[in-house]
Design a protein around this motif. Structure first.
Motif, PDB file in Angstrom:
ATOM      1  N   VAL A  95      36.469  -2.872  -0.195  1.00  0.00           N
ATOM      2  CA  VAL A  95      35.764  -1.809   0.456  1.00  0.00           C
ATOM      3  C   VAL A  95      34.474  -1.454  -0.464  1.00  0.00           C
ATOM      4  CG1 VAL A  95      35.524   0.454   1.664  1.00  0.00           C
ATOM      5  CG2 VAL A  95      37.594  -1.256   2.171  1.00  0.00           C
ATOM      6  N   ARG A  96      34.995  -1.001  -1.730  1.00  0.00           N
ATOM      7  CA  ARG A  96      33.759  -0.558  -2.682  1.00  0.00           C
ATOM      8  C   ARG A  96      32.878  -1.655  -3.010  1.00  0.00           C
ATOM      9  NH1 ARG A  96      36.852   0.216  -6.567  1.00  0.00           N
ATOM     10  NH2 ARG A  96      37.389   2.355  -6.369  1.00  0.00           N
ATOM     11  N   GLU A  97      33.378  -2.683  -2.989  1.00  0.00           N
ATOM     12  CA  GLU A  97      32.537  -4.122  -3.578  1.00  0.00           C
ATOM     13  C   GLU A  97      31.775  -4.292  -2.250  1.00  0.00           C
ATOM     14  OE1 GLU A  97      35.274  -6.655  -6.653  1.00  0.00           O
ATOM     15  OE2 GLU A  97      35.096  -7.332  -4.691  1.00  0.00           O
ATOM     16  N   PHE A  98      32.178  -4.402  -1.160  1.00  0.00           N
ATOM     17  CA  PHE A  98      31.226  -4.465   0.329  1.00  0.00           C
ATOM     18  C   PHE A  98      29.884  -3.564   0.139  1.00  0.00           C
ATOM     19  CE2 PHE A  98      30.156  -3.949   4.677  1.00  0.00           C
ATOM     20  CZ  PHE A  98      29.733  -5.440   4.949  1.00  0.00           C
ATOM     21  N   ARG A  99      30.186  -2.308  -0.280  1.00  0.00           N
ATOM     22  CA  ARG A  99      29.229  -1.162  -0.327  1.00  0.00           C
ATOM     23  C   ARG A  99      28.264  -1.653  -1.343  1.00  0.00           C
ATOM     24  NH1 ARG A  99      33.107   4.276  -0.210  1.00  0.00           N
ATOM     25  NH2 ARG A  99      34.038   4.036   1.883  1.00  0.00           N
ATOM     26  N   VAL A 100      28.642  -1.883  -2.550  1.00  0.00           N
ATOM     27  CA  VAL A 100      27.899  -2.279  -3.707  1.00  0.00           C
ATOM     28  C   VAL A 100      26.995  -3.720  -3.383  1.00  0.00           C
ATOM     29  CG1 VAL A 100      27.840  -3.279  -5.937  1.00  0.00           C
ATOM     30  CG2 VAL A 100      29.273  -1.101  -5.519  1.00  0.00           C
ATOM     31  N   SER A 101      27.640  -4.717  -3.062  1.00  0.00           N
ATOM     32  CA  SER A 101      26.932  -5.933  -2.459  1.00  0.00           C
ATOM     33  C   SER A 101      25.832  -5.567  -1.454  1.00  0.00           C
ATOM     34  CB  SER A 101      28.015  -6.877  -1.888  1.00  0.00           C
ATOM     35  OG  SER A 101      28.889  -7.299  -2.876  1.00  0.00           O
ATOM     36  N   VAL A 102      26.189  -4.818  -0.320  1.00  0.00           N
ATOM     37  CA  VAL A 102      25.118  -4.349   0.492  1.00  0.00           C
ATOM     38  C   VAL A 102      24.099  -3.719  -0.188  1.00  0.00           C
ATOM     39  CG1 VAL A 102      24.561  -3.165   2.517  1.00  0.00           C
ATOM     40  CG2 VAL A 102      26.592  -4.703   2.391  1.00  0.00           C
ATOM     41  N   ARG A 103      24.450  -2.830  -1.136  1.00  0.00           N
ATOM     42  CA  ARG A 103      23.025  -2.361  -1.921  1.00  0.00           C
ATOM     43  C   ARG A 103      22.359  -3.000  -2.752  1.00  0.00           C
ATOM     44  NH1 ARG A 103      26.284   2.061  -0.103  1.00  0.00           N
ATOM     45  NH2 ARG A 103      25.504   3.239   1.348  1.00  0.00           N
ATOM     46  N   CYS A 104      22.950  -4.171  -3.266  1.00  0.00           N
ATOM     47  CA  CYS A 104      22.397  -5.081  -3.984  1.00  0.00           C
ATOM     48  C   CYS A 104      21.250  -5.796  -3.229  1.00  0.00           C
ATOM     49  CB  CYS A 104      23.306  -6.070  -4.557  1.00  0.00           C
ATOM     50  SG  CYS A 104      24.246  -5.196  -5.805  1.00  0.00           S
TER      51      CYS A 104
END
Length: 353
Positions: A297-306
């Motif tokens: 879940v955290r990685e998805f947030r980070v990937s989208v913000r990238c």
């Protein structure tokens, strides 16, 4: 007609998934993710299937990661438009791909039958996600494993921060911040793989799985891994990578003064400052996660913000598109790091049983 991008084979009581895009080192796309998930779900419910074996077509490796060129298109469009929002990024093809890919990673992690991943040759990024979450991970003398995301202004995903955060002695943080290649022996020493089978023995090993089962095949063909050259550096890496910030990690590496440590410092310093800071925080937070799903879940947030940050489009341009190897990273702001971790309008969710 072209062959499917994921092939299936019957091998005795086992079933094989073969990633089948050898020209791109089996880079994973959205269609492949859907195909893998469909087959795995069906085999989980089939009493005739006792194990699943994952491998890659061709001689170069299991999987080189995701479709970087497609991700570059989305990152360029989104980061180049100051009006772009989180919701715009979530609706992009890249985010929709990640949504399903990360669900596949979780499915593999909790798979109810033996899942044998043949991590031969190149295993990077998304290739780690479909292999290293399995319960029987086989490396070879040809294995080159990496989470290379910081080199393109991205952050380790596909559960990579979950895996790396659990490697003792700072070696996981080293791998995440340097994007360096790990040999099969390194993967064994770090706990990212379980068994070492010489590459020349792989055909016989796969045949033995069908003939006599996974455990018997491992007993016959797995050997002791060679010594890990990276593990020999564990003492100073543990101290250097325990630092609180990336800049302090670099300083501690330079203070060691050996060629290996200097090369490590140079490798980190060349990466996106923003991606490095977000990666370090991601690793530290993942270490406290109760489940892989929490990390994803955290990685998805980070990937989208990238996708919204200029470094990702620039990093892919420099490394993959123009190949000038000279990225111009955006100015780093510590305050901007928090935004990568904030909840999204539509966070990643997982199917309920």
């Amino acid at each position: 007609m072209s062959e499917p991008s994921v092939l299936t084979e019957k091998n005795g009581s086992a079933r094989s998934l073969v990633l089948n895009r050898p020209k791109s080192i089996n880079a994973i796309d959205h269609e492949m993710v859907g195909s893998m998930a469909e087959h795995l779900a069906a085999w989980a419910a089939d009493d005739a299937v006792e194990a699943v074996v994952l491998s890659g077509a061709g001689e170069r490796g299991l999987c080189a990661g995701g479709d970087i060129v497609a991700i570059h298109r989305d990152a360029s469009a989104l980061s180049g438009n100051p009006e772009s929002t989180d919701r715009d990024a979530e609706q992009s093809p890249s985010a929709r791909f990640w949504f399903d890919e990360y669900r596949l990673n979780a499915l593999i992690s909790g798979y109810p039958k033996p899942y044998v991943a043949i991590m031969d040759g190149i295993v990077m990024g998304g290739g780690v996600g479909v292999s290293a979450h399995g319960d029987i991970r086989v490396v070879t003398d040809r294995t080159k494993l990496a989470m290379p995301e910081v080199g393109i202004g991205f952050v380790p995903d596909v559960g990579g921060t979950h895996l790396l955060s659990r490697v003792p002695g700072g070696l996981g943080t080293y791998a995440g911040l340097t994007a360096g290649h790990l040999r099969g022996a390194d993967a064994i020493a770090m706990g990212l793989a379980d068994h070492f089978v010489p590459s020349e023995s792989l055909p016989a090993f796969l045949a033995a799985i069908g003939d006599s089962g996974v455990e018997a095949a491992l007993s016959e063909h797995a050997v002791d891994a060679p010594a890990s050259e990276l593990a020999e550096q564990r003492e100073w890496i543990a101290e250097a990578f325990a630092a609180e910030t990336v800049s302090e990690i670099i300083e501690r590496c330079r203070a060691v003064g050996t060629p290996f440590a200097d090369k490590t410092a140079d490798a980190i310093a060349a990466k996106s400052p923003t991606a490095l800071a977000v990666t370090l925080r991601s690793l530290r937070e993942a270490a406290g996660d109760a489940t892989l799903e929490d990390t994803l879940v955290r990685e998805f947030r980070v990937s989208v913000r990238c996708l919204l940050h200029p470094d990702m489009a620039e990093g892919i341009r420099a490394q993959v598109i123009d190949k000038d190897r000279d990225p111009k990273w955006a100015a780093f702001s510590e305050d901007a790091v928090d935004a990568f971790f904030a909840p999204l309008p539509d966070d990643l969710t997982f199917p309920t049983a």
